[in-house]
Design a protein around this motif. Structure first.
Motif, PDB file in Angstrom:
ATOM      1  N   ALA A 198     -13.236  10.129  -4.821  1.00 59.87           N
ATOM      2  CA  ALA A 198     -12.724  10.964  -5.249  1.00 59.87           C
ATOM      3  C   ALA A 198     -11.205  11.665  -5.619  1.00 59.87           C
ATOM      4  N   PHE A 199     -11.601  12.210  -4.189  1.00 57.89           N
ATOM      5  CA  PHE A 199      -9.575  12.140  -4.131  1.00 57.89           C
ATOM      6  C   PHE A 199      -8.592  11.007  -4.092  1.00 57.89           C
ATOM      7  N   ALA A 200      -8.671  10.353  -3.691  1.00 57.01           N
ATOM      8  CA  ALA A 200      -7.962   8.909  -3.968  1.00 57.01           C
ATOM      9  C   ALA A 200      -7.758   8.541  -5.283  1.00 57.01           C
ATOM     10  N   TRP A 201      -8.920   8.405  -5.684  1.00 59.72           N
ATOM     11  CA  TRP A 201      -8.689   7.399  -7.146  1.00 59.72           C
ATOM     12  C   TRP A 201      -7.948   9.024  -8.099  1.00 59.72           C
ATOM     13  N   GLY A 225      -0.597   7.161 -11.109  1.00 63.04           N
ATOM     14  CA  GLY A 225      -0.245   6.412 -11.937  1.00 63.04           C
ATOM     15  C   GLY A 225      -0.759   5.067 -12.431  1.00 63.04           C
ATOM     16  N   ASN A 226      -1.417   4.346 -11.630  1.00 64.32           N
ATOM     17  CA  ASN A 226      -1.293   3.208 -10.829  1.00 64.32           C
ATOM     18  C   ASN A 226      -2.763   2.859 -10.676  1.00 64.32           C
ATOM     19  N   ARG A 227      -3.682   1.880 -10.766  1.00 62.24           N
ATOM     20  CA  ARG A 227      -4.693   1.219 -10.504  1.00 62.24           C
ATOM     21  C   ARG A 227      -4.844   1.542  -8.531  1.00 62.24           C
ATOM     22  N   PRO A 228      -6.067   1.837  -7.941  1.00 65.04           N
ATOM     23  CA  PRO A 228      -6.583   1.763  -6.830  1.00 65.04           C
ATOM     24  C   PRO A 228      -6.646   0.824  -6.149  1.00 65.04           C
ATOM     25  N   ALA A 229      -5.662   0.498  -5.075  1.00 68.16           N
ATOM     26  CA  ALA A 229      -5.687  -0.816  -5.064  1.00 68.16           C
ATOM     27  C   ALA A 229      -7.470  -1.173  -3.824  1.00 68.16           C
ATOM     28  N   THR A 230      -7.614  -0.127  -3.860  1.00 69.79           N
ATOM     29  CA  THR A 230      -9.869  -1.072  -3.254  1.00 69.79           C
ATOM     30  C   THR A 230     -10.327  -1.864  -3.967  1.00 69.79           C
ATOM     31  N   PHE A 231     -10.121  -1.283  -5.401  1.00 69.60           N
ATOM     32  CA  PHE A 231     -10.224  -2.402  -6.647  1.00 69.60           C
ATOM     33  C   PHE A 231     -10.360  -4.040  -5.699  1.00 69.60           C
ATOM     34  N   TYR A 287       0.465  -1.126  -0.033  1.00 69.10           N
ATOM     35  CA  TYR A 287      -0.088   0.089   0.254  1.00 69.10           C
ATOM     36  C   TYR A 287       1.224   1.305  -0.171  1.00 69.10           C
ATOM     37  N   LEU A 288       1.846   1.196   1.082  1.00 69.32           N
ATOM     38  CA  LEU A 288       2.946   2.455   0.863  1.00 69.32           C
ATOM     39  C   LEU A 288       3.709   3.404   0.207  1.00 69.32           C
ATOM     40  N   ARG A 289       3.961   1.642  -0.862  1.00 68.99           N
ATOM     41  CA  ARG A 289       4.241   1.811  -2.181  1.00 68.99           C
ATOM     42  C   ARG A 289       3.635   2.200  -3.343  1.00 68.99           C
TER      43      ARG A 289
END
Length: 111
Positions: A60-63, A71-77, A15-17
């Protein structure tokens, strides 16, 4: 295909990376602060619609940060629960001044 993480201890450095850029983290802090503000406002006013703004403000802010800054895909998915916990953990580390140590431990290079 990558191996699925099975513990939060394994997820946390990942997550931190995924939040290596300061601007990404800053946008997350804005979203998390708004989530907390919505929670307090909802409790103080008793207006349930304010609670509906919590996920909107946070995501909204995170995504925005992930798609435009990091430039990556949110880990939430992939890890929705752990991502939520990690958002607040990162926020807590930032507020208490421990984030630098956690980033170093996760081998996040300063940018």
């Amino acid at each position: 295909m990558a191996k699925r993480m099975t513990s939060f201890a394994e997820f946390w450095p990942f997550y931190l990376r995924e939040h290596s850029r300061p601007a990404t983290r800053a946008l997350h802090y804005v979203g998390t602060t708004l989530v907390i503000a919505c929670l307090i406002a909802g409790l103080a006013t008793g207006r349930p619609l304010i609670f509906c703004l919590m996920p909107v403000a946070g995501y909204a802010f995170a995504w925005l940060a992930h798609f435009t800054v990091e430039g990556n895909r949110p880990a939430t998915f992939t890890y929705p629960f752990w991502s939520l916990i990690a958002d607040f953990a990162m926020y807590g580390c930032w507020i208490t001044g421990r984030l630098g140590r956690e980033l170093a431990r996760a081998d996040v290079a300063r940018r």
